[in-house]
Design a protein around this motif. Structure first.
Motif, PDB file in Angstrom:
ATOM      1  N   SER A   1      -6.780   9.314  -1.524  1.00 19.47           N
ATOM      2  CA  SER A   1      -7.752   8.688  -0.619  1.00 19.47           C
ATOM      3  C   SER A   1      -8.972   8.208  -1.393  1.00 19.47           C
ATOM      4  CB  SER A   1      -8.165   9.672   0.479  1.00 19.47           C
ATOM      5  OG  SER A   1      -8.988  10.703  -0.028  1.00 19.47           O
ATOM      6  N   ARG A   2      -9.382   8.973  -2.397  1.00 17.17           N
ATOM      7  CA  ARG A   2     -10.549   8.570  -3.202  1.00 17.17           C
ATOM      8  C   ARG A   2     -10.240   7.322  -4.027  1.00 17.17           C
ATOM      9  NH1 ARG A   2     -12.860   8.860  -7.983  1.00 17.17           N
ATOM     10  NH2 ARG A   2     -10.989   9.709  -8.961  1.00 17.17           N
ATOM     11  N   ARG A   3      -9.057   7.297  -4.626  1.00 14.81           N
ATOM     12  CA  ARG A   3      -8.699   6.161  -5.483  1.00 14.81           C
ATOM     13  C   ARG A   3      -8.516   4.878  -4.681  1.00 14.81           C
ATOM     14  NH1 ARG A   3      -4.753   7.677 -10.523  1.00 14.81           N
ATOM     15  NH2 ARG A   3      -5.730   9.649 -11.141  1.00 14.81           N
ATOM     16  N   LEU A   4      -7.929   5.015  -3.483  1.00 19.02           N
ATOM     17  CA  LEU A   4      -7.638   3.823  -2.687  1.00 19.02           C
ATOM     18  C   LEU A   4      -8.755   3.491  -1.701  1.00 19.02           C
ATOM     19  CD1 LEU A   4      -3.836   4.360  -1.881  1.00 19.02           C
ATOM     20  CD2 LEU A   4      -4.886   3.123  -3.797  1.00 19.02           C
ATOM     21  N   HIS A   5      -9.793   4.361  -1.667  1.00 22.06           N
ATOM     22  CA  HIS A   5     -10.957   4.128  -0.798  1.00 22.06           C
ATOM     23  C   HIS A   5     -10.554   4.071   0.676  1.00 22.06           C
ATOM     24  CE1 HIS A   5     -13.179   3.344  -4.473  1.00 22.06           C
ATOM     25  NE2 HIS A   5     -12.277   2.431  -4.810  1.00 22.06           N
ATOM     26  N   VAL A   6      -9.684   5.016   1.051  1.00 21.89           N
ATOM     27  CA  VAL A   6      -9.292   5.158   2.454  1.00 21.89           C
ATOM     28  C   VAL A   6      -9.418   6.631   2.823  1.00 21.89           C
ATOM     29  CG1 VAL A   6      -7.726   3.179   2.396  1.00 21.89           C
ATOM     30  CG2 VAL A   6      -6.844   5.471   1.874  1.00 21.89           C
ATOM     31  N   SER A   7      -9.325   6.943   4.110  1.00 22.13           N
ATOM     32  CA  SER A   7      -9.432   8.328   4.551  1.00 22.13           C
ATOM     33  C   SER A   7      -8.143   9.083   4.239  1.00 22.13           C
ATOM     34  CB  SER A   7      -9.708   8.389   6.052  1.00 22.13           C
ATOM     35  OG  SER A   7      -8.579   7.951   6.778  1.00 22.13           O
TER      36      SER A   7
ATOM     37  N   ARG B   1       0.825  -1.205   0.000  1.00 27.70           N
ATOM     38  CA  ARG B   1       0.000   0.000   0.000  1.00 27.70           C
ATOM     39  C   ARG B   1       0.865   1.263   0.000  1.00 27.70           C
ATOM     40  NH1 ARG B   1      -5.322   1.197   0.588  1.00 27.70           N
ATOM     41  NH2 ARG B   1      -5.397  -0.553  -0.863  1.00 27.70           N
TER      42      ARG B   1
END
Length: 227
Positions: free
Chosen positions: A183-189, A165
């Motif tokens: 954060s949007r691409r990896l779906h995390v904060s 990651r």
């Protein structure tokens, strides 16, 4: 109608972290026709704040600055203040500086050996909807566009103790992607993204995004354009 079109002078903010260089640029611009310097910033965060306060027509943006570098500042300015254009004015004309800056929304790109006339042309070019690029940058873009597509890279094991990651985050940084977009691409904060970046910086012994980009190129994690 912008104030630039009404008065004939482009309202400009200068962003450069080196005081002597910044003051020299401001002094030079004060001597040039069609340019009115309305503010000067010592880093990207300050540049974004000045744009919000002063609504300049153009920011002359250095790239290598502390706290918030020129690429991230350019991305924020273009997203939050689309009426302000950005012309990069930097020492660096290498691919790892040029392409992230253009992807972030810069409409012009000059090196600091540019003359006053060239700066004026670039500022007014971007305000008229054209690109304000130095001849060397135009050649580099043409070389990039005419180069054959590189072969897909083989999967690469994360180097230097990075997790998978953390390497994903590194590669996105090398593309010039902001923390919010990562954060949007990896779906995390965004907080998680910052944690990955801090861990990655610690493992690699680097201090900023520009060093991370150079590391990615040096390790062959990102292929430089052919040509």
């Amino acid at each position: 109608m912008t104030e630039e079109t009404q008065s004939g002078s482009a309202r400009v903010v200068v962003a450069d972290d080196q005081t002597v260089v910044r003051e020299g640029i401001v002094m030079l611009l004060g001597l040039l026709p069609g340019i009115e310097v309305v503010g000067a910033a010592g880093d990207g965060d300050e540049a974004v704040k000045l744009v919000a306060e002063l609504a300049p027509d153009v920011v002359l943006m250095d790239l290598r600055m502390p706290r918030c570098d020129g690429v991230e500042a350019t991305r924020r300015i273009r997203a939050e203040h689309p009426g302000t254009q950005v012309v990069v004015l930097t020492t660096y004309a290498d691919d790892e500086s040029l392409f992230p800056a253009l992807k972030a929304g810069a409409r012009g790109y000059l090196t600091k050996d540019a003359g006053g006339d060239e700066i004026v042309r670039a500022v007014h070019s971007v305000l008229s909807g054209d690109a304000g690029l130095s001849p060397s940058v135009q050649r580099r873009l043409l070389e990039r566009l005419s180069a054959p597509e590189p072969e897909p890279a083989d999967p690469v094991e994360p180097p230097d103790g990075l997790t998978t990651r953390e390497m994903e985050v590194l590669l996105l940084i090398a593309e010039g992607i902001s923390n919010h977009e990562i954060s949007r691409r990896l779906h995390v904060s965004t907080a998680t993204v910052k944690t990955h970046i801090n861990n990655m910086f610690a493992k690699l012994g680097i201090k900023d995004r520009a060093q991370a980009v150079r590391y990615a190129y040096r390790k062959g994690l990102v292929r430089p354009p052919a040509g």
